[in-house]
Design a protein around this motif. Structure first.
Motif, PDB file in Angstrom:
ATOM      1  N   ARG A  14       0.836  -1.214   0.000  1.00  0.00           N
ATOM      2  CA  ARG A  14       0.000   0.000   0.000  1.00  0.00           C
ATOM      3  C   ARG A  14       0.865   1.255   0.000  1.00  0.00           C
ATOM      4  NH1 ARG A  14      -4.440  -2.584   3.855  1.00  0.00           N
ATOM      5  NH2 ARG A  14      -5.889  -3.203   2.222  1.00  0.00           N
ATOM      6  N   SER A  15       1.978   1.241   0.728  1.00  0.00           N
ATOM      7  CA  SER A  15       2.852   2.421   0.775  1.00  0.00           C
ATOM      8  C   SER A  15       3.478   2.704  -0.589  1.00  0.00           C
ATOM      9  CB  SER A  15       3.947   2.237   1.837  1.00  0.00           C
ATOM     10  OG  SER A  15       4.989   1.402   1.366  1.00  0.00           O
ATOM     11  N   LEU A  16       3.579   1.695  -1.435  1.00  0.00           N
ATOM     12  CA  LEU A  16       4.116   1.849  -2.787  1.00  0.00           C
ATOM     13  C   LEU A  16       3.042   2.208  -3.803  1.00  0.00           C
ATOM     14  CD1 LEU A  16       6.454  -1.286  -2.923  1.00  0.00           C
ATOM     15  CD2 LEU A  16       7.105   1.095  -2.456  1.00  0.00           C
ATOM     16  N   ASN A  17       1.788   2.265  -3.361  1.00  0.00           N
ATOM     17  CA  ASN A  17       0.636   2.449  -4.242  1.00  0.00           C
ATOM     18  C   ASN A  17       0.499   1.287  -5.226  1.00  0.00           C
ATOM     19  OD1 ASN A  17      -1.698   3.793  -5.142  1.00  0.00           O
ATOM     20  ND2 ASN A  17      -0.558   4.780  -6.802  1.00  0.00           N
ATOM     21  N   ALA A  18       0.895   0.095  -4.790  1.00  0.00           N
ATOM     22  CA  ALA A  18       0.734  -1.092  -5.623  1.00  0.00           C
ATOM     23  C   ALA A  18      -0.745  -1.428  -5.740  1.00  0.00           C
ATOM     24  CB  ALA A  18       1.494  -2.268  -5.019  1.00  0.00           C
ATOM     25  N   ARG A  19      -1.109  -2.025  -6.861  1.00  0.00           N
ATOM     26  CA  ARG A  19      -2.487  -2.470  -7.037  1.00  0.00           C
ATOM     27  C   ARG A  19      -2.635  -3.931  -6.669  1.00  0.00           C
ATOM     28  NH1 ARG A  19      -5.896  -4.755 -10.745  1.00  0.00           N
ATOM     29  NH2 ARG A  19      -4.262  -5.111 -12.256  1.00  0.00           N
ATOM     30  N   LEU A  20      -1.582  -4.715  -6.909  1.00  0.00           N
ATOM     31  CA  LEU A  20      -1.659  -6.153  -6.679  1.00  0.00           C
ATOM     32  C   LEU A  20      -0.487  -6.664  -5.871  1.00  0.00           C
ATOM     33  CD1 LEU A  20      -2.511  -7.477 -10.267  1.00  0.00           C
ATOM     34  CD2 LEU A  20      -4.070  -7.339  -8.332  1.00  0.00           C
ATOM     35  N   ILE A  21      -0.752  -7.716  -5.125  1.00  0.00           N
ATOM     36  CA  ILE A  21       0.285  -8.562  -4.552  1.00  0.00           C
ATOM     37  C   ILE A  21       0.055  -9.931  -5.178  1.00  0.00           C
ATOM     38  CG2 ILE A  21       1.254  -9.603  -2.474  1.00  0.00           C
ATOM     39  CD1 ILE A  21      -0.038  -7.277  -0.888  1.00  0.00           C
ATOM     40  N   ARG A  22       1.090 -10.509  -5.748  1.00  0.00           N
ATOM     41  CA  ARG A  22       0.983 -11.822  -6.384  1.00  0.00           C
ATOM     42  C   ARG A  22       1.904 -12.803  -5.688  1.00  0.00           C
ATOM     43  NH1 ARG A  22      -1.813 -12.375 -10.751  1.00  0.00           N
ATOM     44  NH2 ARG A  22      -2.433 -10.594 -11.995  1.00  0.00           N
ATOM     45  N   TRP A  23       1.522 -14.085  -5.727  1.00  0.00           N
ATOM     46  CA  TRP A  23       2.359 -15.137  -5.165  1.00  0.00           C
ATOM     47  C   TRP A  23       1.917 -16.468  -5.730  1.00  0.00           C
ATOM     48  CZ3 TRP A  23      -1.391 -12.526  -2.499  1.00  0.00           C
ATOM     49  CH2 TRP A  23      -2.452 -13.276  -1.991  1.00  0.00           C
ATOM     50  N   GLN A  24       2.691 -17.490  -5.454  1.00  0.00           N
ATOM     51  CA  GLN A  24       2.364 -18.842  -5.880  1.00  0.00           C
ATOM     52  C   GLN A  24       2.193 -19.725  -4.655  1.00  0.00           C
ATOM     53  OE1 GLN A  24       5.947 -19.355  -8.227  1.00  0.00           O
ATOM     54  NE2 GLN A  24       4.720 -19.352 -10.090  1.00  0.00           N
ATOM     55  N   VAL A  25       1.367 -20.741  -4.800  1.00  0.00           N
ATOM     56  CA  VAL A  25       1.135 -21.715  -3.732  1.00  0.00           C
ATOM     57  C   VAL A  25       1.237 -23.107  -4.355  1.00  0.00           C
ATOM     58  CG1 VAL A  25      -0.515 -22.572  -2.021  1.00  0.00           C
ATOM     59  CG2 VAL A  25      -0.443 -20.135  -2.547  1.00  0.00           C
ATOM     60  N   LEU A  26       1.916 -24.012  -3.661  1.00  0.00           N
ATOM     61  CA  LEU A  26       1.940 -25.390  -4.140  1.00  0.00           C
ATOM     62  C   LEU A  26       0.509 -25.914  -4.225  1.00  0.00           C
ATOM     63  CD1 LEU A  26       4.902 -26.836  -2.055  1.00  0.00           C
ATOM     64  CD2 LEU A  26       4.874 -26.383  -4.513  1.00  0.00           C
ATOM     65  N   PRO A  27       0.168 -26.642  -5.275  1.00  0.00           N
ATOM     66  CA  PRO A  27      -1.217 -27.084  -5.464  1.00  0.00           C
ATOM     67  C   PRO A  27      -1.799 -27.865  -4.291  1.00  0.00           C
ATOM     68  CG  PRO A  27       0.057 -27.484  -7.446  1.00  0.00           C
ATOM     69  CD  PRO A  27       1.027 -27.036  -6.388  1.00  0.00           C
ATOM     70  N   ASP A  28      -0.977 -28.632  -3.586  1.00  0.00           N
ATOM     71  CA  ASP A  28      -1.516 -29.455  -2.495  1.00  0.00           C
ATOM     72  C   ASP A  28      -1.348 -28.819  -1.113  1.00  0.00           C
ATOM     73  OD1 ASP A  28       1.220 -29.709  -2.368  1.00  0.00           O
ATOM     74  OD2 ASP A  28       1.211 -31.872  -2.066  1.00  0.00           O
ATOM     75  N   ASN A  29      -0.967 -27.546  -1.042  1.00  0.00           N
ATOM     76  CA  ASN A  29      -0.767 -26.891   0.247  1.00  0.00           C
ATOM     77  C   ASN A  29      -2.056 -26.204   0.693  1.00  0.00           C
ATOM     78  OD1 ASN A  29       0.114 -25.540   2.516  1.00  0.00           O
ATOM     79  ND2 ASN A  29       2.033 -24.878   1.602  1.00  0.00           N
ATOM     80  N   ALA A  30      -2.989 -27.008   1.178  1.00  0.00           N
ATOM     81  CA  ALA A  30      -4.301 -26.503   1.602  1.00  0.00           C
ATOM     82  C   ALA A  30      -4.180 -25.509   2.751  1.00  0.00           C
ATOM     83  CB  ALA A  30      -5.209 -27.667   1.991  1.00  0.00           C
ATOM     84  N   ALA A  31      -3.247 -25.731   3.663  1.00  0.00           N
ATOM     85  CA  ALA A  31      -3.092 -24.813   4.801  1.00  0.00           C
ATOM     86  C   ALA A  31      -2.696 -23.423   4.314  1.00  0.00           C
ATOM     87  CB  ALA A  31      -2.059 -25.358   5.781  1.00  0.00           C
ATOM     88  N   ALA A  32      -1.781 -23.348   3.348  1.00  0.00           N
ATOM     89  CA  ALA A  32      -1.377 -22.047   2.807  1.00  0.00           C
ATOM     90  C   ALA A  32      -2.545 -21.376   2.093  1.00  0.00           C
ATOM     91  CB  ALA A  32      -0.196 -22.211   1.855  1.00  0.00           C
ATOM     92  N   LYS A  33      -3.298 -22.139   1.330  1.00  0.00           N
ATOM     93  CA  LYS A  33      -4.444 -21.561   0.626  1.00  0.00           C
ATOM     94  C   LYS A  33      -5.448 -20.985   1.618  1.00  0.00           C
ATOM     95  CE  LYS A  33      -3.954 -24.610  -3.343  1.00  0.00           C
ATOM     96  NZ  LYS A  33      -4.564 -25.654  -4.165  1.00  0.00           N
ATOM     97  N   ASN A  34      -5.714 -21.713   2.681  1.00  0.00           N
ATOM     98  CA  ASN A  34      -6.631 -21.225   3.709  1.00  0.00           C
ATOM     99  C   ASN A  34      -6.086 -19.950   4.356  1.00  0.00           C
ATOM    100  OD1 ASN A  34      -8.962 -21.415   5.486  1.00  0.00           O
ATOM    101  ND2 ASN A  34      -7.491 -21.992   7.068  1.00  0.00           N
ATOM    102  N   PHE A  35      -4.790 -19.942   4.660  1.00  0.00           N
ATOM    103  CA  PHE A  35      -4.148 -18.764   5.252  1.00  0.00           C
ATOM    104  C   PHE A  35      -4.318 -17.554   4.344  1.00  0.00           C
ATOM    105  CE2 PHE A  35      -0.381 -16.051   5.220  1.00  0.00           C
ATOM    106  CZ  PHE A  35      -0.399 -15.567   6.518  1.00  0.00           C
ATOM    107  N   TYR A  36      -4.020 -17.692   3.056  1.00  0.00           N
ATOM    108  CA  TYR A  36      -4.099 -16.552   2.142  1.00  0.00           C
ATOM    109  C   TYR A  36      -5.534 -16.089   1.943  1.00  0.00           C
ATOM    110  CZ  TYR A  36       0.833 -17.244   1.185  1.00  0.00           C
ATOM    111  OH  TYR A  36       2.188 -17.361   1.303  1.00  0.00           O
ATOM    112  N   ARG A  37      -6.499 -16.996   1.992  1.00  0.00           N
ATOM    113  CA  ARG A  37      -7.905 -16.585   1.899  1.00  0.00           C
ATOM    114  C   ARG A  37      -8.293 -15.684   3.074  1.00  0.00           C
ATOM    115  NH1 ARG A  37      -8.668 -22.152   0.226  1.00  0.00           N
ATOM    116  NH2 ARG A  37      -8.989 -22.149  -2.018  1.00  0.00           N
ATOM    117  N   GLN A  38      -7.681 -15.922   4.234  1.00  0.00           N
ATOM    118  CA  GLN A  38      -7.949 -15.080   5.403  1.00  0.00           C
ATOM    119  C   GLN A  38      -7.473 -13.642   5.187  1.00  0.00           C
ATOM    120  OE1 GLN A  38      -6.660 -16.881   9.126  1.00  0.00           O
ATOM    121  NE2 GLN A  38      -6.937 -18.891   8.209  1.00  0.00           N
ATOM    122  N   HIS A  39      -6.575 -13.455   4.229  1.00  0.00           N
ATOM    123  CA  HIS A  39      -6.073 -12.119   3.897  1.00  0.00           C
ATOM    124  C   HIS A  39      -6.673 -11.624   2.584  1.00  0.00           C
ATOM    125  CE1 HIS A  39      -3.130 -11.691   7.125  1.00  0.00           C
ATOM    126  NE2 HIS A  39      -3.062 -13.005   7.052  1.00  0.00           N
TER     127      HIS A  39
END
Length: 151
Positions: free
Chosen positions: A109-134
Motif C-alpha cells: 500500500r505504501s508503494l501504491n501497488a495495485r496487486l500482490i501476487r504469489w504462488q502456492v503449491l497445489p496441495d498446500n491446503a493450509a497455505a491456501k486457507n491462510f491466504y484466503r484469510q487475507h
C-alpha cells in the motif's frame, strides 16, 4: 515481533530459507548463501534485489517474508511479488504468518501497488486457507509457465 530484516539476520534467515526449500522439495538445488543474502539484500553499494521481514521470538527468527517489486504493469502501478513466506513448524499457530503478511500488505500500500501476487503449491491446503484469510484469491485468468534454461 515482526520487523524488517537486517544484514545481521542473514545466518538465521538462511536457516529458515533452507527449511522452506526442504518443505517445497528443492533443497537439493538450494544455492543461497549468507554472503549472497547480504550482497543482494543489504549491501550499501547497490540497490536491494528484495525486501524481507522477519518474525522474532525470544531473540531467534522463527519466520520470514521476502518480496520483490515489479515497478509497473499495464496500469503504471507497481505489483508486489511475495516470493516467500515461511514460519518454522515449531512457531506455527502463533500469528507470525499474519503479522508478516500484514507487513507485506502495508508495504504494498505504501508503494501504491495495485496487486500482490504469489504462488502456492497445489496441495498446500493450509497455505491456501491462510491466504484466503487475507482476502487472497486464485488468479483464474493466468497460468504459470516457465522455461528451464538449464535444460
Amino acid at each position: 515481533m515482526i520487523r524488517p530484516a537486517l544484514a545481521s539476520d542473514a545466518p538465521q534467515l538462511l536457516t529458515l530459507m533452507r527449511g522452506l526449500a526442504r518443505f517445497e522439495g528443492y533443497d537439493d538445488r538450494f544455492a543461497v548463501t549468507v554472503e549472497a543474502l547480504i550482497e543482494r539484500g543489504f549491501s550499501a553499494n547497490r540497490p536491494p534485489e528484495f525486501t524481507a521481514w522477519v518474525a522474532e521470538l525470544d531473540g531467534a527468527l522463527v519466520g520470514y517474508a521476502v518480496i520483490y517489486v515489479i515497478p509497473y504493469t499495464f496500469d503504471l502501478r507497481p505489483t508486489v511479488v511475495l516470493k516467500e513466506l515461511f514460519i518454522d513448524e515449531a512457531a506455527r499457530g502463533r500469528n507470525f504468518g499474519h503479522g508478516l503478511m500484514n507487513a507485506v500488505i502495508e508495504h504494498a500500500r505504501s508503494l501504491n501497488a495495485r496487486l500482490i501476487r504469489w504462488q502456492v503449491l497445489p496441495d498446500n491446503a493450509a497455505a491456501k486457507n491462510f491466504y484466503r484469510q487475507h482476502n487472497g484469491n486464485v488468479d483464474a485468468d493466468w497460468e504459470d509457465w516457465f522455461i528451464d534454461l538449464d535444460r
